[in-house]
Scaffold this motif. Structure first.
Motif, short mmCIF file in Angstrom:
data_model
loop_
_atom_site.label_atom_id
_atom_site.label_comp_id
_atom_site.label_asym_id
_atom_site.label_seq_id
_atom_site.Cartn_x
_atom_site.Cartn_y
_atom_site.Cartn_z
N ARG A 1 39.34 42.56 19.92
CA ARG A 1 37.90 42.65 19.65
C ARG A 1 37.34 43.87 20.40
N PRO A 2 36.68 44.79 19.71
CA PRO A 2 36.10 45.97 20.38
C PRO A 2 35.15 45.56 21.50
N GLY A 3 35.34 46.17 22.68
CA GLY A 3 34.46 45.92 23.82
C GLY A 3 34.75 44.65 24.58
N LEU A 4 35.75 43.89 24.17
CA LEU A 4 36.06 42.63 24.84
C LEU A 4 37.53 42.62 25.24
N ASP A 5 37.78 42.92 26.50
CA ASP A 5 39.14 42.98 27.03
C ASP A 5 39.44 41.67 27.76
N GLN A 6 40.29 40.84 27.16
CA GLN A 6 40.62 39.57 27.77
C GLN A 6 42.11 39.47 28.11
N ARG A 7 42.68 40.62 28.47
CA ARG A 7 44.09 40.63 28.84
C ARG A 7 44.36 39.79 30.08
N ARG A 8 43.41 39.76 31.01
CA ARG A 8 43.60 38.97 32.22
C ARG A 8 43.69 37.47 31.88
#
Length: 412
Positions: free
Chosen positions: A128-135
């Protein structure tokens, strides 16, 4: 971030998706099995184990609730498929609850590991653009490994605890502000940070969706309570006084618990979260962590009512009933919004003490009569809490920090 109506504190955002409601049906089946395990062997050791199982299932459900709150869309096929995929391991886990109590948790923990693999993938793909939920994705992958390892090592429940604690940390608390140079922020600073809005707007939660999601889940748990009363009543051999008293008392109590939550607790929680701009830490306090005890309390009440309708109710029946009601009242914090004077605070504490000790009435009254007394007491507590909460909502206005400061000043 969602728009907030300052007059009501309600957020105008997404609605609960149909696939989420379907997932909840499977999940309620799982927690229903936990309640049945208490009925099968009603002693405090079993209750402690049931709480551990419920907490494990609860944080699984929280994972999907937060996933859909932040990035879910019921119109996207991928989002629907991830949720539907999660129903499979949750249903398998539900069928294995009794095996856990028998000392055979392998399939249960394998299912819990599998559902966390699904959550790890769902938080990572599609991007999702602008939403980094890798953590978050990495955290769920670690949890999956911990659950898998717990199946083959002694005292594996310790690894469950580590997995759940780290999930609680990264899911909603990972974006908290730190003090200067790593200093621990004061209580006042933490409180202010909760209402400043999240540091990253992309991490904000939709308060309207979250409130509706938890409200619907509480309805399903209350439905489990109603089904428990009806099923247990049908199993009685005769429609005698005990039958009618316990059934009527159980249904009245269920209605009081519904009123207690939706009139006295739900509105204030949603308004505070909306005014905070969807702060994740406040969402954790009010919902993810804050709803754990009242939700489990409903299972205790359901187990107590079930046992109360048996031909020869065990002594634990009334204690489960009154302890569950006490935990529910304390967990929903329906009296916490109005500290008042010292004698008013003492009266609230005394009311909780009286609630749990209503179980002693079983020494002089038959169990169905105790159910009726507890139901009447629950209605009275609901009436009082409704007045207290209504005053709190009026004082909250659009400045939650001032509201909390006034509470603390009154409490001193």
């Amino acid at each position: 971030m969602t728009d907030v109506d300052l007059d009501t504190g309600a957020a105008h955002g997404k609605r609960v998706g149909w696939v989420e409601l379907y997932f909840d049906l499977v999940f309620v089946f799982a927690v229903g099995q936990v309640a049945h395990s208490i009925v099968a062997d009603p002693h405090w050791g079993r209750i402690a184990g049931a709480l551990g199982l419920f907490a494990t299932l609860w944080w699984t459900w929280i994972g999907f609730a937060v996933l859909y709150n932040r990035r879910g869309d019921d119109s996207r096929v991928a989002d629907r498929l991830f949720v539907l995929a999660g129903t499979l391991p949750c249903a398998i886990a539900a069928t294995q609850v009794h095996h856990v109590f028998e000392g055979h948790p392998t399939v249960f923990v394998a299912a819990m590991a599998g559902v966390r693999v699904i959550l790890a993938a769902a938080h990572r793909w599609p991007v999702r653009p602008g939403l980094d939920q890798r953590r978050i994705s990495t955290g769920y992958a670690i949890s999956a490994v911990l659950f898998a390892v717990s199946a083959v090592v002694p005292h594996g429940w310790g690894l469950w605890t580590v997995a759940l604690l780290q999930e609680a940390g990264f899911l909603l608390l990972g974006g908290r502000r730190r003090g200067a140079r790593g200093e621990r922020p004061s209580a006042q600073e933490r409180r202010r940070a909760m209402f400043d809005g999240p540091r990253d707007p992309n991490l904000a939660v939709d308060s309207g969706h979250l409130a509706e999601r938890f409200g619907l889940f509480m309805i399903l748990l209350l439905g489990e309570l109603v089904i428990t009363v009806g099923t247990a009543a049908l199993e009685r051999p005769a429609d005698d006084f005990a039958y009618w008293a316990a059934m009527a008392g159980g249904l009245v109590l269920a209605g009081a618990l519904w009123w207690l939550y939706f009139t006295s607790a739900a509105e204030l929680s949603e308004k505070m979260l909306g005014l905070s701009g969807g702060n994740p830490a406040l969402a954790y306090s009010l919902y993810a962590g804050g709803h754990l005890t009242p939700a489990f309390a409903l299972l205790l009440v359901a187990a107590g009512l079930n046992l109360s309708l048996h031909d020869s109710p065990p002594a634990a029946a009334v204690w489960l009933l009154t302890a569950g009601l006490t935990v529910y009242i304390a967990g929903t914090r329906v009296f916490a919004a109005d500290p008042g004077r010292w004698y008013q605070r003492a009266a609230r504490i005394a009311s909780l003490v009286v609630t749990v000790n209503l179980a002693h009435l079983a020494r002089i009254l038959p169990t169905p009569a105790v159910v009726v007394v507890v139901a009447v007491w629950g209605v009275g507590m609901t009436a009082v809490s409704t007045v207290v909460r209504r005053r709190a909502i009026e004082r909250l206005g659009d400045n939650p920090l001032a509201f909390l400061r006034n509470r603390n000043a009154s409490a001193r």
